[in-house]
Write a protein that holds these residues in place. Structure first.
Motif, PDB file in Angstrom:
ATOM      1  N   ASP A   1       0.833  -1.216   0.000  1.00 16.45           N
ATOM      2  CA  ASP A   1       0.000   0.000   0.000  1.00 16.45           C
ATOM      3  C   ASP A   1       0.864   1.260   0.000  1.00 16.45           C
ATOM      4  O   ASP A   1       1.861   1.344   0.731  1.00 16.45           O
ATOM      5  CB  ASP A   1      -0.911  -0.003   1.244  1.00 16.45           C
ATOM      6  CG  ASP A   1      -1.858  -1.199   1.241  1.00 16.45           C
ATOM      7  OD1 ASP A   1      -2.316  -1.589   0.150  1.00 16.45           O
ATOM      8  OD2 ASP A   1      -2.107  -1.769   2.337  1.00 16.45           O
ATOM      9  N   HIS A   2       0.432   2.218  -0.799  1.00 10.61           N
ATOM     10  CA  HIS A   2       1.076   3.557  -0.856  1.00 10.61           C
ATOM     11  C   HIS A   2       2.589   3.441  -1.003  1.00 10.61           C
ATOM     12  O   HIS A   2       3.340   4.145  -0.311  1.00 10.61           O
ATOM     13  CB  HIS A   2       0.747   4.357   0.424  1.00 10.61           C
ATOM     14  CG  HIS A   2      -0.723   4.472   0.681  1.00 10.61           C
ATOM     15  ND1 HIS A   2      -1.608   5.121  -0.157  1.00 10.61           N
ATOM     16  CD2 HIS A   2      -1.484   3.987   1.700  1.00 10.61           C
ATOM     17  CE1 HIS A   2      -2.830   5.048   0.327  1.00 10.61           C
ATOM     18  NE2 HIS A   2      -2.793   4.354   1.458  1.00 10.61           N
ATOM     19  N   PHE A   3       3.003   2.599  -1.884  1.00  8.49           N
ATOM     20  CA  PHE A   3       4.460   2.378  -2.003  1.00  8.49           C
ATOM     21  C   PHE A   3       5.137   3.523  -2.745  1.00  8.49           C
ATOM     22  O   PHE A   3       6.298   3.837  -2.485  1.00  8.49           O
ATOM     23  CB  PHE A   3       4.725   1.039  -2.695  1.00  8.49           C
ATOM     24  CG  PHE A   3       6.145   0.582  -2.524  1.00  8.49           C
ATOM     25  CD1 PHE A   3       6.694   0.452  -1.251  1.00  8.49           C
ATOM     26  CD2 PHE A   3       6.947   0.311  -3.611  1.00  8.49           C
ATOM     27  CE1 PHE A   3       8.010   0.069  -1.084  1.00  8.49           C
ATOM     28  CE2 PHE A   3       8.270  -0.073  -3.453  1.00  8.49           C
ATOM     29  CZ  PHE A   3       8.802  -0.208  -2.187  1.00  8.49           C
ATOM     30  N   LYS A   4       4.404   4.145  -3.638  1.00 10.78           N
ATOM     31  CA  LYS A   4       4.988   5.304  -4.344  1.00 10.78           C
ATOM     32  C   LYS A   4       5.307   6.386  -3.310  1.00 10.78           C
ATOM     33  O   LYS A   4       6.396   6.983  -3.329  1.00 10.78           O
ATOM     34  CB  LYS A   4       4.009   5.809  -5.404  1.00 10.78           C
ATOM     35  CG  LYS A   4       4.532   6.999  -6.177  1.00 10.78           C
ATOM     36  CD  LYS A   4       3.629   7.377  -7.327  1.00 10.78           C
ATOM     37  CE  LYS A   4       4.162   8.564  -8.125  1.00 10.78           C
ATOM     38  NZ  LYS A   4       4.839   9.584  -7.374  1.00 10.78           N
TER      39      LYS A   4
ATOM     40  N   GLN B   1      16.197   3.386  -2.402  1.00 13.72           N
ATOM     41  CA  GLN B   1      16.994   2.332  -1.723  1.00 13.72           C
ATOM     42  C   GLN B   1      16.243   1.775  -0.520  1.00 13.72           C
ATOM     43  O   GLN B   1      16.189   0.561  -0.319  1.00 13.72           O
ATOM     44  CB  GLN B   1      18.306   2.940  -1.242  1.00 13.72           C
ATOM     45  CG  GLN B   1      19.288   3.216  -2.357  1.00 13.72           C
ATOM     46  CD  GLN B   1      20.540   2.406  -2.161  1.00 13.72           C
ATOM     47  OE1 GLN B   1      20.924   2.173  -1.031  1.00 13.72           O
ATOM     48  NE2 GLN B   1      21.151   1.971  -3.238  1.00 13.72           N
ATOM     49  N   ALA B   2      15.653   2.697   0.261  1.00 11.57           N
ATOM     50  CA  ALA B   2      14.870   2.252   1.422  1.00 11.57           C
ATOM     51  C   ALA B   2      13.679   1.431   0.924  1.00 11.57           C
ATOM     52  O   ALA B   2      13.301   0.425   1.540  1.00 11.57           O
ATOM     53  CB  ALA B   2      14.404   3.460   2.225  1.00 11.57           C
ATOM     54  N   GLY B   3      13.104   1.849  -0.236  1.00 13.23           N
ATOM     55  CA  GLY B   3      11.994   1.096  -0.827  1.00 13.23           C
ATOM     56  C   GLY B   3      12.420  -0.327  -1.166  1.00 13.23           C
ATOM     57  O   GLY B   3      11.692  -1.289  -0.912  1.00 13.23           O
TER      58      GLY B   3
ATOM     59  N   GLY C   1       6.355  -8.351  -9.992  1.00 13.76           N
ATOM     60  CA  GLY C   1       6.950  -7.149 -10.580  1.00 13.76           C
ATOM     61  C   GLY C   1       6.650  -5.980  -9.669  1.00 13.76           C
ATOM     62  O   GLY C   1       5.645  -6.003  -8.949  1.00 13.76           O
ATOM     63  N   GLY C   2       7.522  -4.960  -9.665  1.00 14.40           N
ATOM     64  CA  GLY C   2       7.295  -3.777  -8.833  1.00 14.40           C
ATOM     65  C   GLY C   2       6.977  -4.157  -7.395  1.00 14.40           C
ATOM     66  O   GLY C   2       7.710  -4.945  -6.781  1.00 14.40           O
ATOM     67  N   GLU C   3       5.840  -3.655  -6.865  1.00 13.08           N
ATOM     68  CA  GLU C   3       5.466  -3.956  -5.469  1.00 13.08           C
ATOM     69  C   GLU C   3       4.308  -4.947  -5.448  1.00 13.08           C
ATOM     70  O   GLU C   3       3.520  -4.968  -4.523  1.00 13.08           O
ATOM     71  CB  GLU C   3       5.135  -2.692  -4.661  1.00 13.08           C
ATOM     72  CG  GLU C   3       4.690  -1.474  -5.443  1.00 13.08           C
ATOM     73  CD  GLU C   3       3.345  -1.649  -6.179  1.00 13.08           C
ATOM     74  OE1 GLU C   3       3.409  -2.211  -7.295  1.00 13.08           O
ATOM     75  OE2 GLU C   3       2.307  -1.243  -5.656  1.00 13.08           O
ATOM     76  N   GLU C   4       4.217  -5.753  -6.495  1.00 16.10           N
ATOM     77  CA  GLU C   4       3.157  -6.769  -6.596  1.00 16.10           C
ATOM     78  C   GLU C   4       3.735  -8.162  -6.374  1.00 16.10           C
ATOM     79  O   GLU C   4       4.710  -8.554  -7.036  1.00 16.10           O
ATOM     80  CB  GLU C   4       2.593  -6.748  -8.016  1.00 16.10           C
ATOM     81  CG  GLU C   4       1.185  -6.176  -8.090  1.00 16.10           C
ATOM     82  CD  GLU C   4       0.634  -6.383  -9.498  1.00 16.10           C
ATOM     83  OE1 GLU C   4       0.598  -5.383 -10.222  1.00 16.10           O
ATOM     84  OE2 GLU C   4       0.298  -7.537  -9.843  1.00 16.10           O
TER      85      GLU C   4
ATOM     86  N   LEU D   1      10.905  -3.968   0.112  1.00 17.73           N
ATOM     87  CA  LEU D   1      10.505  -5.080  -0.764  1.00 17.73           C
ATOM     88  C   LEU D   1      11.203  -6.370  -0.347  1.00 17.73           C
ATOM     89  O   LEU D   1      10.614  -7.449  -0.354  1.00 17.73           O
ATOM     90  CB  LEU D   1      10.827  -4.747  -2.232  1.00 17.73           C
ATOM     91  CG  LEU D   1      10.004  -3.593  -2.837  1.00 17.73           C
ATOM     92  CD1 LEU D   1      10.443  -3.316  -4.273  1.00 17.73           C
ATOM     93  CD2 LEU D   1       8.508  -3.920  -2.802  1.00 17.73           C
ATOM     94  N   ARG D   2      12.480  -6.241   0.053  1.00 15.57           N
ATOM     95  CA  ARG D   2      13.227  -7.435   0.520  1.00 15.57           C
ATOM     96  C   ARG D   2      12.565  -8.025   1.767  1.00 15.57           C
ATOM     97  O   ARG D   2      12.377  -9.231   1.858  1.00 15.57           O
ATOM     98  CB  ARG D   2      14.669  -7.046   0.865  1.00 15.57           C
ATOM     99  CG  ARG D   2      15.594  -7.242  -0.297  1.00 15.57           C
ATOM    100  CD  ARG D   2      17.063  -7.260   0.137  1.00 15.57           C
ATOM    101  NE  ARG D   2      17.843  -6.837  -1.001  1.00 15.57           N
ATOM    102  CZ  ARG D   2      18.355  -5.622  -1.183  1.00 15.57           C
ATOM    103  NH1 ARG D   2      18.200  -4.708  -0.249  1.00 15.57           N
ATOM    104  NH2 ARG D   2      19.023  -5.328  -2.265  1.00 15.57           N
ATOM    105  N   SER D   3      12.224  -7.144   2.722  1.00 13.71           N
ATOM    106  CA  SER D   3      11.626  -7.640   3.978  1.00 13.71           C
ATOM    107  C   SER D   3      10.277  -8.293   3.693  1.00 13.71           C
ATOM    108  O   SER D   3       9.952  -9.354   4.250  1.00 13.71           O
ATOM    109  CB  SER D   3      11.411  -6.493   4.965  1.00 13.71           C
ATOM    110  OG  SER D   3      12.612  -5.810   5.152  1.00 13.71           O
ATOM    111  N   ILE D   4       9.491  -7.658   2.813  1.00  8.31           N
ATOM    112  CA  ILE D   4       8.179  -8.244   2.495  1.00  8.31           C
ATOM    113  C   ILE D   4       8.373  -9.580   1.765  1.00  8.31           C
ATOM    114  O   ILE D   4       7.665 -10.553   2.014  1.00  8.31           O
ATOM    115  CB  ILE D   4       7.340  -7.246   1.666  1.00  8.31           C
ATOM    116  CG1 ILE D   4       6.972  -6.062   2.567  1.00  8.31           C
ATOM    117  CG2 ILE D   4       6.092  -7.908   1.096  1.00  8.31           C
ATOM    118  CD1 ILE D   4       6.182  -4.974   1.883  1.00  8.31           C
TER     119      ILE D   4
END
Ligand SMILES: Nc1nc2c(ncn2[C@@H]2O[C@H](COP(=O)(O)OP(=O)(O)OP(=O)(O)O)[C@@H](O)[C@H]2O)c(=O)[nH]1
Length: 385
Positions: free
Chosen positions: A261-264, A273-275, A301-304, A279-282
């Motif tokens: 959610d609200h990843f942008k 980089q923090a993003g 792909g992306g945050e999906e 993604l790694r933790s998720i």
């Protein structure tokens, strides 16, 4: 041996680690060693069969030549040795061809090469008792077969060739070959073996390197570099296979489609980089939730993301999705620009295909996508089935 500098850019996995560590002693760490040996057996089975056929034909042809070269009184001894070796070759070869006793493949191959090698040494010994000029060089051919044709590893080939050499020495001592001639023959055989052993070592080294690199390439082609999860390509391939298997097993297949959610806004506030770290933790949380052998965690792909749950019905899938949603929020990754929660959260759409369902496989994806859309529309950080 080469240093693979490009490995520094490759995500840690057993193949990359083994390549970086090296394997000069021609041994990988467990369980890679077992995987390599299984691959080797599969890879050189055809070669083994050809070598076996060739060995039987050569053995028979040489038996016929013996009858021409060696005086008649020795014929029965020679035929007895040739016959015994032939019987051994046929029994061991038959067992190899049947392929039923995988664990016996290597011992049987060694038995074949030892039978031919020691048999040839005995034949040479018998012949040298009456004719010191009888050719002994054929023994080198047997050693070369051990090094290159039977599909043995270096240590097995070297051990077999050494035993054949010892047998030859014993037979010549028994035959009483002149010491100078024996020394000459031994030096020739030893040098020939040295060439074979070096070639065999280099060949196995290259074969191991090829094994690691090809497995690594496959791993890289099927996995996402950032999270280490399966990628969409691998997912598309496996989904159909798993659905067929689920149909056969009469078990359901569930799909969780997940979107951060609200990843942008997260990227905009904390940086790309923090993003990536998020993604790694998720990704790690997803991998933990796909814990059964046939489950699959995927970065689409992306945050999906997606999690495929083998054998889970809709109720179980909904429960596991809820556990996953809580786990991600429980990571406690602060997200000050989210209008949903103080932490990074996940929306999840769930769908399930029952075995025997008439709906096409694409339906599971379309349904989960619709559910995810609703989860977003209803306010995010929730599971919709
Ligand atoms: N850090 C990082 N960001 C990525 C990556 N792939 C995609 N993104 C970002 O993910 C964001 C996705 O944004 P949107 O599709 O608008 O979705 P959202 O902001 O999460 O909004 P909702 O899904 O509606 O909650 C974009 O800003 C992409 O740049 C990546 O590999 N790393």
């Amino acid at each position: 041996m080469p240093h693979h500098a490009w490995l520094d850019d490759v995500r840690a996995n057993p193949y990359a680690e083994q390549l970086a560590r090296g394997f000069r002693r021609l041994r990988f760490d467990a369980p890679l060693e077992g995987e390599y040996r299984a691959y080797l057996l599969e890879d050189n089975f055809a070669l083994k069969c050809s070598a076996l056929g060739f060995a039987v034909l050569a053995w028979l042809a040489l038996a016929a030549i013996d009858l021409l070269l060696i005086p008649a009184p020795q014929h029965w001894d020679l035929l007895a040795v040739r016959g015994a070796v032939l019987v051994l070759l046929v029994i061991c070869g038959g067992l190899i061809l049947q392929r039923r006793f995988v664990r016996l493949m290597v011992p049987l191959s060694i038995a074949c090469i030892l039978a031919v090698g020691i048999g040839a040494a005995v034949v040479v010994g018998i012949a040298h008792r009456v004719d010191p000029g009888y050719p002994y060089e054929g023994l080198l051919l047997v050693s070369m077969a051990a090094y290159f044709l039977v599909g043995l590893r270096f240590s097995e080939a070297l051990g077999s060739a050494s035993l054949i050499l010892l047998a030859y020495l014993g037979c010549e001592l028994y035959a009483g070959l002149a010491p100078a001639k024996l020394l000459n023959n031994l030096v020739f055989l030893l040098l020939g073996n040295l060439v074979g052993a070096v070639g065999c070592y280099l060949l196995e080294y290259k074969s191991r390197e090829h094994f690691l690199i090809s497995r690594l390439m496959r791993q890289m082609a099927d996995h996402d570099a950032l999270t280490g999860l399966h990628n969409r390509r691998s997912f598309d391939r496996q989904l159909e296979r798993l659905w067929r298997q689920a149909q056969r097993d009469g078990t359901p297949l569930s799909l969780l489609l997940c979107d951060v959610d609200h990843f942008k806004a997260y990227n905009d506030r904390y940086g790309h980089q923090a993003g990536d770290e998020v993604l790694r933790s998720i990704g790690a949380a997803l991998a933990a939730s796909a814990r059964r052998p046939l489950d699959m965690a995927v970065r689409l792909g992306g945050e999906e993301f997606a999690v495929l749950l083998y054998g889970a019905d809709l109720d179980e899938a909904r429960q596991r999705a809820e556990v996953l949603r809580q786990a991600v929020q429980g990571l406690g990754i602060s997200h000050e620009d989210s209008s949903t929660a103080a932490e990074v959260t996940l929306s999840i759409g769930v769908s399930c295909l029952q075995p025997g369902a008439p709906s096409a496989l694409q339906a599971i994806y379309a349904h989960a996508d619709r559910a995810l859309y609703e989860a977003k529309a209803f306010g995010r950080n929730q599971v919709v089935a």
